[in-house]
Design a protein around this motif. Structure first.
Motif, PDB file in Angstrom:
ATOM      1  N   SER A 114       0.833  -1.195   0.000  1.00 56.64           N
ATOM      2  CA  SER A 114       0.000   0.000   0.000  1.00 56.64           C
ATOM      3  C   SER A 114       0.871   1.249   0.000  1.00 56.64           C
ATOM      4  CB  SER A 114      -0.925   0.013   1.222  1.00 56.64           C
ATOM      5  OG  SER A 114      -0.180   0.301   2.398  1.00 56.64           O
ATOM      6  N   ARG A 115       0.287   2.330  -0.477  1.00 53.69           N
ATOM      7  CA  ARG A 115       0.997   3.614  -0.487  1.00 53.69           C
ATOM      8  C   ARG A 115       1.351   4.038   0.932  1.00 53.69           C
ATOM      9  NH1 ARG A 115       1.227   7.794  -4.126  1.00 53.69           N
ATOM     10  NH2 ARG A 115       1.540   9.865  -3.261  1.00 53.69           N
ATOM     11  N   ASP A 116       0.416   3.829   1.870  1.00 53.85           N
ATOM     12  CA  ASP A 116       0.679   4.210   3.259  1.00 53.85           C
ATOM     13  C   ASP A 116       1.856   3.439   3.834  1.00 53.85           C
ATOM     14  OD1 ASP A 116      -1.351   6.055   3.253  1.00 53.85           O
ATOM     15  OD2 ASP A 116      -2.815   4.762   4.258  1.00 53.85           O
ATOM     16  N   ASP A 117       1.937   2.139   3.536  1.00 55.52           N
ATOM     17  CA  ASP A 117       3.063   1.342   4.026  1.00 55.52           C
ATOM     18  C   ASP A 117       4.374   1.832   3.426  1.00 55.52           C
ATOM     19  OD1 ASP A 117       1.505  -0.220   5.672  1.00 55.52           O
ATOM     20  OD2 ASP A 117       1.323  -1.881   4.244  1.00 55.52           O
ATOM     21  N   ARG A 120       5.419   5.047   5.145  1.00 55.35           N
ATOM     22  CA  ARG A 120       5.984   4.759   6.469  1.00 55.35           C
ATOM     23  C   ARG A 120       7.418   4.238   6.345  1.00 55.35           C
ATOM     24  NH1 ARG A 120       0.547   3.378   7.861  1.00 55.35           N
ATOM     25  NH2 ARG A 120       0.799   1.260   7.048  1.00 55.35           N
ATOM     26  N   PRO A 161       2.355  14.574   0.614  1.00 51.35           N
ATOM     27  CA  PRO A 161       2.492  13.451   1.549  1.00 51.35           C
ATOM     28  C   PRO A 161       3.894  12.861   1.576  1.00 51.35           C
ATOM     29  CG  PRO A 161       1.090  12.858  -0.323  1.00 51.35           C
ATOM     30  CD  PRO A 161       1.304  14.326  -0.389  1.00 51.35           C
ATOM     31  N   ALA A 165       6.078  12.531   4.991  1.00 52.30           N
ATOM     32  CA  ALA A 165       6.683  11.289   5.480  1.00 52.30           C
ATOM     33  C   ALA A 165       8.124  11.508   5.915  1.00 52.30           C
ATOM     34  CB  ALA A 165       6.607  10.205   4.410  1.00 52.30           C
TER      35      ALA A 165
END
Length: 287
Positions: A114-117, A120, A161, A165
């Protein structure tokens, strides 16, 4: 009158980083150069030669480094992530040794995660490298991609974003590639299109534009295809590069071509950009 943007190209190094790089810069009439300090398609990390490093550092020619194409800080592969981290660390170290102003890195792809992973992951692995940069070392320049696949950053709005990050670290800055931006959907060929894109960039990353990869595009806007063309010979055309040189967000930001061909074609691209720069400066001076 806006600050003058220096114009140059990626040096095809042969015969030593400084010797070959500076010779090529002179051949194509470049005011800045970008170089690889390792094989761009491999992971081997090559040590520099002190005499070459000193010659390049003392040449007076501003230098940028481009990291290898294999680097992907968003990769779900532990092996690729580890190698990417060490490759960026090596490039930053070599940048300090040769006096480079910046180290360009592609913003990468989430691939199958995922993009979020992936974001992170940037926080965990890329952010610490920024803290390692010495005060007189190069900035890390994030280069958004053309938008193919699961790219983490393609439009300038995607930088929001991405920089978040990295905690908006002051050593995380931007390298904008005009072909990539056009392929990602910024219509630079439309009237006012360059200004729209640069204003959007300023909104998400004010003051962070440090280098422009000046490339025309073989494909149409929004194609998500990364195929560079010589200046004025592609779908962007020459005019938008003059608009870029006039815009205050790009004032004083160096331009580096990565166009097809060899020295003769590169020299012509640089001469054309210099003519556009001269025209932009005359326009600014006369109001």
């Amino acid at each position: 009158m806006t600050a003058t943007s220096l114009i140059g190209g990626h040096a095809l190094v042969a015969g030593g980083l400084a010797t070959g790089g500076l010779r090529y810069a002179a051949d194509i009439e470049a005011e800045i150069i970008q170089v690889f300090v390792t094989n761009p398609r491999g992971w081997a990390m090559v040590a520099g030669k002190p005499s070459e490093d000193t010659a390049l550092r003392e040449s007076g020619v501003p230098v940028f480094i481009h990291t290898p194409y294999l680097v992907n800080m968003g990769s779900p592969s532990a092996d690729t992530l580890e190698k990417s981290t060490e490759s960026v660390r090596h490039a930053l170290r070599r940048g300090a040794e040769i006096g480079a102003l910046g180290v360009v890195v592609h913003t990468g792809s989430a691939v199958s995660q995922s993009r979020d992973d992936a974001l992170r992951q940037l926080h965990e692995h890329l952010l610490p490298l920024l803290d390692e940069i010495p005060e007189d070392g190069p900035d890390l320049l994030l280069e958004p991609m053309a938008g193919q696949g699961q790219m983490l950053c393609a439009t300038v709005q995607d930088l929001g974003p991405y920089l978040a990050a990295l905690d908006h670290h002051p050593r995380a800055n931007v390298c904008l590639d005009t072909c990539h931006a056009f392929a990602a959907g910024h219509d630079l060929a439309a009237p006012g299109g360059v200004g729209v894109m640069l204003d959007a960039l300023h909104a998400v990353a004010p003051g962070r534009l440090k280098l422009v990869h000046a490339n025309d595009s073989k494909d149409v806007c929004g194609s998500k295809r990364d195929r560079h063309e010589n200046i004025g010979a592609g779908h962007i055309g020459a005019g938008p590069f003059a608009d870029l040189l006039r815009h205050p967000v790009a004032a004083g930001v160096p331009l580096c071509i990565e166009t097809p061909g060899k020295s003769e074609g590169h020299r012509e691209d640089i001469r054309l950009l210099k003519k556009l720069r001269d025209s932009a400066e005359v326009t600014a001076a006369t109001g």
